[in-house]
Design a protein around this motif. Structure first.
Motif, PDB file in Angstrom:
ATOM      1  N   UNK A 225       0.927  -1.245  -0.004  1.00 23.32           N
ATOM      2  CA  UNK A 225       0.028   0.055  -0.042  1.00 23.32           C
ATOM      3  C   UNK A 225       0.846   1.229  -0.069  1.00 23.32           C
ATOM      4  N   UNK A 226       2.126   1.264   0.576  1.00 22.70           N
ATOM      5  CA  UNK A 226       2.974   2.326   0.719  1.00 22.70           C
ATOM      6  C   UNK A 226       3.421   2.810  -0.699  1.00 22.70           C
ATOM      7  N   UNK A 227       3.058   2.147  -1.812  1.00 23.18           N
ATOM      8  CA  UNK A 227       3.500   2.431  -3.111  1.00 23.18           C
ATOM      9  C   UNK A 227       2.550   3.447  -3.874  1.00 23.18           C
ATOM     10  N   UNK A 228       1.275   3.212  -3.291  1.00 24.54           N
ATOM     11  CA  UNK A 228       0.189   4.107  -3.815  1.00 24.54           C
ATOM     12  C   UNK A 228       0.036   4.013  -5.278  1.00 24.54           C
ATOM     13  N   UNK A 229      -0.081   2.606  -5.945  1.00 26.11           N
ATOM     14  CA  UNK A 229      -0.226   2.264  -7.218  1.00 26.11           C
ATOM     15  C   UNK A 229      -1.493   1.914  -7.566  1.00 26.11           C
ATOM     16  N   UNK A 230      -2.195   2.552  -8.371  1.00 23.08           N
ATOM     17  CA  UNK A 230      -3.742   1.964  -9.098  1.00 23.08           C
ATOM     18  C   UNK A 230      -3.525   1.518 -10.425  1.00 23.08           C
ATOM     19  N   UNK A 231      -4.130   0.326 -10.557  1.00 19.26           N
ATOM     20  CA  UNK A 231      -4.234  -0.501 -12.018  1.00 19.26           C
ATOM     21  C   UNK A 231      -5.541  -0.109 -12.690  1.00 19.26           C
ATOM     22  N   UNK A 232      -5.734   0.239 -13.752  1.00 20.70           N
ATOM     23  CA  UNK A 232      -6.518   0.588 -14.688  1.00 20.70           C
ATOM     24  C   UNK A 232      -6.769  -0.234 -15.732  1.00 20.70           C
ATOM     25  N   UNK A 233      -8.257  -0.712 -16.115  1.00 21.33           N
ATOM     26  CA  UNK A 233      -8.215  -1.686 -17.399  1.00 21.33           C
ATOM     27  C   UNK A 233      -9.135  -0.770 -18.247  1.00 21.33           C
ATOM     28  N   UNK A 234      -8.739  -0.977 -19.548  1.00 20.79           N
ATOM     29  CA  UNK A 234      -9.373   0.084 -20.594  1.00 20.79           C
ATOM     30  C   UNK A 234     -10.548  -0.688 -21.165  1.00 20.79           C
ATOM     31  N   UNK A 235     -11.708  -0.324 -21.009  1.00 19.57           N
ATOM     32  CA  UNK A 235     -13.113  -0.880 -21.979  1.00 19.57           C
ATOM     33  C   UNK A 235     -13.118  -0.111 -22.960  1.00 19.57           C
ATOM     34  N   UNK A 236     -12.853  -0.694 -24.198  1.00 12.24           N
ATOM     35  CA  UNK A 236     -13.258  -0.036 -25.632  1.00 12.24           C
ATOM     36  C   UNK A 236     -13.563  -0.864 -26.480  1.00 12.24           C
ATOM     37  N   UNK A 237     -14.131  -0.539 -27.715  1.00 15.98           N
ATOM     38  CA  UNK A 237     -14.996  -1.350 -28.791  1.00 15.98           C
ATOM     39  C   UNK A 237     -13.976  -2.240 -29.345  1.00 15.98           C
ATOM     40  N   UNK A 238     -13.496  -3.318 -28.766  1.00 14.95           N
ATOM     41  CA  UNK A 238     -12.170  -4.181 -29.263  1.00 14.95           C
ATOM     42  C   UNK A 238     -12.523  -4.712 -30.770  1.00 14.95           C
ATOM     43  N   UNK A 239     -13.925  -4.990 -30.837  1.00  9.44           N
ATOM     44  CA  UNK A 239     -14.065  -5.680 -32.318  1.00  9.44           C
ATOM     45  C   UNK A 239     -13.926  -4.859 -33.325  1.00  9.44           C
ATOM     46  N   UNK A 240     -13.769  -3.477 -33.117  1.00  7.85           N
ATOM     47  CA  UNK A 240     -13.861  -2.680 -34.259  1.00  7.85           C
ATOM     48  C   UNK A 240     -12.563  -1.463 -34.169  1.00  7.85           C
ATOM     49  N   UNK A 241     -11.622  -1.524 -33.021  1.00 12.36           N
ATOM     50  CA  UNK A 241     -10.796  -0.724 -32.795  1.00 12.36           C
ATOM     51  C   UNK A 241      -9.409  -1.547 -32.260  1.00 12.36           C
ATOM     52  N   UNK A 242      -8.028  -1.319 -32.747  1.00  9.28           N
ATOM     53  CA  UNK A 242      -7.110  -1.993 -32.248  1.00  9.28           C
ATOM     54  C   UNK A 242      -6.180  -0.809 -31.418  1.00  9.28           C
ATOM     55  N   UNK A 243      -6.102  -0.973 -30.175  1.00  8.26           N
ATOM     56  CA  UNK A 243      -5.173  -0.101 -29.382  1.00  8.26           C
ATOM     57  C   UNK A 243      -3.601  -0.588 -29.206  1.00  8.26           C
ATOM     58  N   UNK A 244      -2.822   0.448 -29.603  1.00 14.72           N
ATOM     59  CA  UNK A 244      -1.488   0.104 -29.391  1.00 14.72           C
ATOM     60  C   UNK A 244      -0.728   1.088 -28.334  1.00 14.72           C
ATOM     61  N   UNK A 245       0.372   0.508 -27.979  1.00 14.67           N
ATOM     62  CA  UNK A 245       1.150   1.371 -26.843  1.00 14.67           C
ATOM     63  C   UNK A 245       1.239   2.745 -27.039  1.00 14.67           C
TER      64      UNK A 245
END
Length: 257
Positions: free
Chosen positions: A83-103
């Motif tokens: 907990x000391x590191x105070x890091x959050x993890x987010x997941x991205x919800x997007x229309x993956x059938x129609x779009x490809x996301x890259x780094x």
């Protein structure tokens, strides 16, 4: 002996910052968590803090083997908790059938929020899933402001760190010898190419050290540096082991698999 002589001139400001962090922890007895640091910055922090008796440092980036990590600088008696590191993890919800996301798209959209790169950790992509780590202190702002990546409308879900997708960066470690730590020399040794060819890549702006394009053949590499040359992938200098009997430097390098 000045501490600066062990590092690059352009790293002086960061070294001053690390010294200030150390002094703050020594004087207040309160732990300090940094922004996400790249591997070279992590190496500098470990070098400066690692010699201290009363102040310790540990690193964590949200998952084992994370490339970008937050440093926790703390008094000797402090019991470290994730907990000391105070890091959050987010997941991205997007229309993956129609779009490809890259780094690059994900990073570009995060940077367009006006936050420093240090507020974001690794960006993870696996098939159609996208996750990224962020500093907890900006998590509410990110949740409110990030509604698109590229041309895709997105929404974010905060996830427990235990739900991180299983993307491990693997490095194939080898040992090699070099006559010096010049960038052209190190690059030719890592990728088994001629020095002339490595100089050509550098002069054409095709080589980066720690995500910055370097066009100086004589640039001196150091422990923790991440090197990327177009067409050859990424490599990192894991450690410098000293000199051989023939007065060459033995280095341990990792090439990304």
């Amino acid at each position: 002996m000045s501490i600066y002589q062990h590092f690059r001139p352009e790293e002086r400001d960061f070294i001053d910052q690390v010294m200030n962090w150390k002094d703050h922890v020594e004087n207040t007895f309160v732990a300090k968590v940094t922004d996400f640091l790249d591997p070279r910055e992590q190496q500098i922090v470990k070098t400066i803090i690692g010699t201290q008796a009363d102040v310790k440092v540990e690193m964590f980036g949200g998952m084992p083997g994370a490339e970008r990590q937050r440093a926790l600088i703390y008094p000797e008696y402090h019991q470290v908790d994730l907990e000391d590191y105070e890091i959050c993890l987010f997941e991205v919800d997007y229309p993956s059938k129609f779009v490809t996301l890259e780094h690059p798209q994900v990073l570009g959209s995060l940077m367009s929020l006006g936050l420093k790169r240090g507020k974001f950790g690794d960006i993870l992509l696996e098939q159609d899933r996208v996750q990224f780590f962020a500093a907890k202190e900006v998590s509410d702002y990110i949740m409110l402001q990030l509604d698109s990546i590229g041309r895709a409308s997105i929404s974010l879900r905060e996830m427990p760190l235990s739900d991180v997708i299983n993307v491990y960066i693997q490095w194939n470690e080898t040992s090699t010898t070099v006559s010096s730590l010049r960038l052209d020399t190190v690059l030719s040794a890592i990728h088994n190419i001629s020095r002339q060819k490595s100089q050509l890549y550098i002069n054409q702006g095709l080589v980066k050290v720690n995500w910055t394009t370097i066009e100086n053949n004589a640039f001196e590499c150091g422990e923790g540096d991440i090197l990327s040359a177009r067409g050859f992938g990424r490599a990192k200098i894991i450690s410098i082991e000293g000199r051989t009997k023939k007065d060459k430097l033995r280095i341990i390098v990792g090439k990304q698999i």
